[in-house]
Design a protein around this motif. Structure first.
Motif, PDB file in Angstrom:
ATOM      1  N   VAL A   1      -2.404   2.353   6.964  1.00  0.00           N
ATOM      2  CA  VAL A   1      -1.401   3.090   7.735  1.00  0.00           C
ATOM      3  C   VAL A   1      -0.368   3.766   6.826  1.00  0.00           C
ATOM      4  CG1 VAL A   1       0.518   2.813   9.381  1.00  0.00           C
ATOM      5  CG2 VAL A   1      -1.661   1.659   9.789  1.00  0.00           C
ATOM      6  N   ASN A   2       0.050   4.955   7.241  1.00  0.00           N
ATOM      7  CA  ASN A   2       1.127   5.671   6.553  1.00  0.00           C
ATOM      8  C   ASN A   2       2.451   5.039   6.983  1.00  0.00           C
ATOM      9  OD1 ASN A   2       3.044   7.527   5.623  1.00  0.00           O
ATOM     10  ND2 ASN A   2       1.734   9.285   6.026  1.00  0.00           N
ATOM     11  N   LEU A   3       3.221   4.523   6.036  1.00  0.00           N
ATOM     12  CA  LEU A   3       4.465   3.815   6.354  1.00  0.00           C
ATOM     13  C   LEU A   3       5.453   4.649   7.149  1.00  0.00           C
ATOM     14  CD1 LEU A   3       5.014   1.974   2.949  1.00  0.00           C
ATOM     15  CD2 LEU A   3       4.578   0.875   5.152  1.00  0.00           C
ATOM     16  N   GLN A   4       5.477   5.965   6.913  1.00  0.00           N
ATOM     17  CA  GLN A   4       6.463   6.797   7.602  1.00  0.00           C
ATOM     18  C   GLN A   4       6.170   6.952   9.091  1.00  0.00           C
ATOM     19  OE1 GLN A   4       6.427  11.177   7.073  1.00  0.00           O
ATOM     20  NE2 GLN A   4       4.749  10.852   5.631  1.00  0.00           N
ATOM     21  N   TYR A   5       4.981   6.525   9.537  1.00  0.00           N
ATOM     22  CA  TYR A   5       4.629   6.646  10.952  1.00  0.00           C
ATOM     23  C   TYR A   5       4.909   5.369  11.753  1.00  0.00           C
ATOM     24  CZ  TYR A   5       2.374  11.190  10.454  1.00  0.00           C
ATOM     25  OH  TYR A   5       2.137  12.530  10.236  1.00  0.00           O
ATOM     26  N   ILE A   6       5.284   4.291  11.071  1.00  0.00           N
ATOM     27  CA  ILE A   6       5.530   3.024  11.770  1.00  0.00           C
ATOM     28  C   ILE A   6       6.839   3.088  12.548  1.00  0.00           C
ATOM     29  CG2 ILE A   6       5.974   0.557  11.502  1.00  0.00           C
ATOM     30  CD1 ILE A   6       4.184   0.575   9.039  1.00  0.00           C
TER      31      ILE A   6
ATOM     32  N   LYS B   1       1.320   5.775  -2.593  1.00  0.00           N
ATOM     33  CA  LYS B   1       1.524   6.966  -1.761  1.00  0.00           C
ATOM     34  C   LYS B   1       2.130   6.615  -0.401  1.00  0.00           C
ATOM     35  CE  LYS B   1      -0.315   9.823  -4.716  1.00  0.00           C
ATOM     36  NZ  LYS B   1       0.519  10.833  -5.414  1.00  0.00           N
ATOM     37  N   ASP B   2       2.825   5.491  -0.296  1.00  0.00           N
ATOM     38  CA  ASP B   2       3.467   5.065   0.949  1.00  0.00           C
ATOM     39  C   ASP B   2       2.464   4.794   2.069  1.00  0.00           C
ATOM     40  OD1 ASP B   2       6.062   4.929   0.023  1.00  0.00           O
ATOM     41  OD2 ASP B   2       6.485   7.027   0.448  1.00  0.00           O
ATOM     42  N   PHE B   3       1.275   4.335   1.682  1.00  0.00           N
ATOM     43  CA  PHE B   3       0.287   3.848   2.641  1.00  0.00           C
ATOM     44  C   PHE B   3       0.117   2.359   2.390  1.00  0.00           C
ATOM     45  CE2 PHE B   3      -0.590   8.293   2.931  1.00  0.00           C
ATOM     46  CZ  PHE B   3      -1.214   8.509   4.157  1.00  0.00           C
ATOM     47  N   ILE B   4      -0.164   1.596   3.439  1.00  0.00           N
ATOM     48  CA  ILE B   4      -0.323   0.163   3.300  1.00  0.00           C
ATOM     49  C   ILE B   4      -1.508  -0.321   4.133  1.00  0.00           C
ATOM     50  CG2 ILE B   4       1.305  -0.319   5.175  1.00  0.00           C
ATOM     51  CD1 ILE B   4       0.937  -2.449   1.994  1.00  0.00           C
TER      52      ILE B   4
END
Length: 246
Positions: free
Chosen positions: A198-203, A187-190
């Motif tokens: 963390v949600n990858l799109q927020y980095i 789900k694009d979390f790492i």
């Protein structure tokens, strides 16, 4: 219903792109509402209290005094998770655009109608997918359903999971990191630390021992996770298909 905002300080461009969006939405039988804005300031003001009104935002870059790139950053700071498509006449801002996580970076007058339609439909697909992905958690008799796109990160301390979402909101419940990892798999979390997901799109940026998020928060990153996180973020950028389109 898909809500689309179009922001450009050139009335001719507003008319042109409004026509294209309406045309291709009709051809593909997509019901939309379309609103236009003539400046970045007016768009930011409109979204200040409710930043996720739009599913998709078309945003001209070369506007003044608030250009499109600064406008987009301000919107992300407000917690706006809309799909953003940049419109411009030059390529100078393409690398800066990565920070915003746009769907596309279009060069005006060089993008074919066919390509414009493809990008619109891709943005609609991404927006619709976001609407259906929910994170469900319970605390006592309270069941919380949070759109995954709104979650910036989760932290765990002594079996208490705190979900951080919509920039300033949080929700706590009892759970384990293993349960969180399983729930957010693919789900694009790492996982970036023994206590953080963390949600990858927020980095926004990698620091020596931390991550800067679009919310302005700094999240610690464990040494043993650094290489994996960087690779996951690189893969995410590649999947996001951010490049110039003509």
């Amino acid at each position: 219903m898909v809500t689309i905002f179009l922001c450009d300080d050139n009335q001719q461009m507003l008319d042109n792109y409004s026509g294209l969006i309406t045309k291709f939405a009709s051809i593909n039988q997509i019901l939309i509402t379309l609103s236009t804005f003539e400046s970045g300031e007016s768009l930011v003001f409109h979204l200040a209290d409710s930043p996720n009104q739009a599913d998709i935002i078309y945003l001209d870059i070369l506007m003044g005094p608030l250009n499109g790139m600064v406008t987009a950053k301000k919107l992300r700071e407000l917690g706006c998770n809309s799909e953003i498509i940049f419109l411009t006449t030059i390529e100078d801002y393409v690398f800066e655009a990565f920070e915003i996580s746009p769907v596309q970076y279009l060069i005006k007058d060089s993008t074919s109608d066919e390509r414009f339609e493809q990008i619109l439909m891709r943005a609609i697909s991404l927006a619709e997918t976001k609407k259906t992905e929910m994170f469900v958690c319970e605390s006592g008799s309270t069941c919380k359903v949070i759109p995954m796109k709104d979650i910036s990160y989760l932290e765990i301390w002594k079996r208490v999971v705190m979900v951080h979402y919509r920039t300033t909101e949080t929700f706590e419940y009892y759970g384990t990191m293993e349960q969180v990892v399983q729930q957010l798999r693919e789900k694009d979390f790492i996982r970036v630390h023994r206590s953080y997901m963390v949600n990858l799109q927020y980095i926004v940026k990698f620091q020596p021992q931390s991550l800067l998020l679009k919310t302005g928060e700094m999240i610690p990153i464990g040494v043993t996770y650094l290489k994996l996180v960087k690779q996951a973020f690189s893969d995410y950028i590649s999947r996001s298909n951010i490049y110039l389109s003509r």
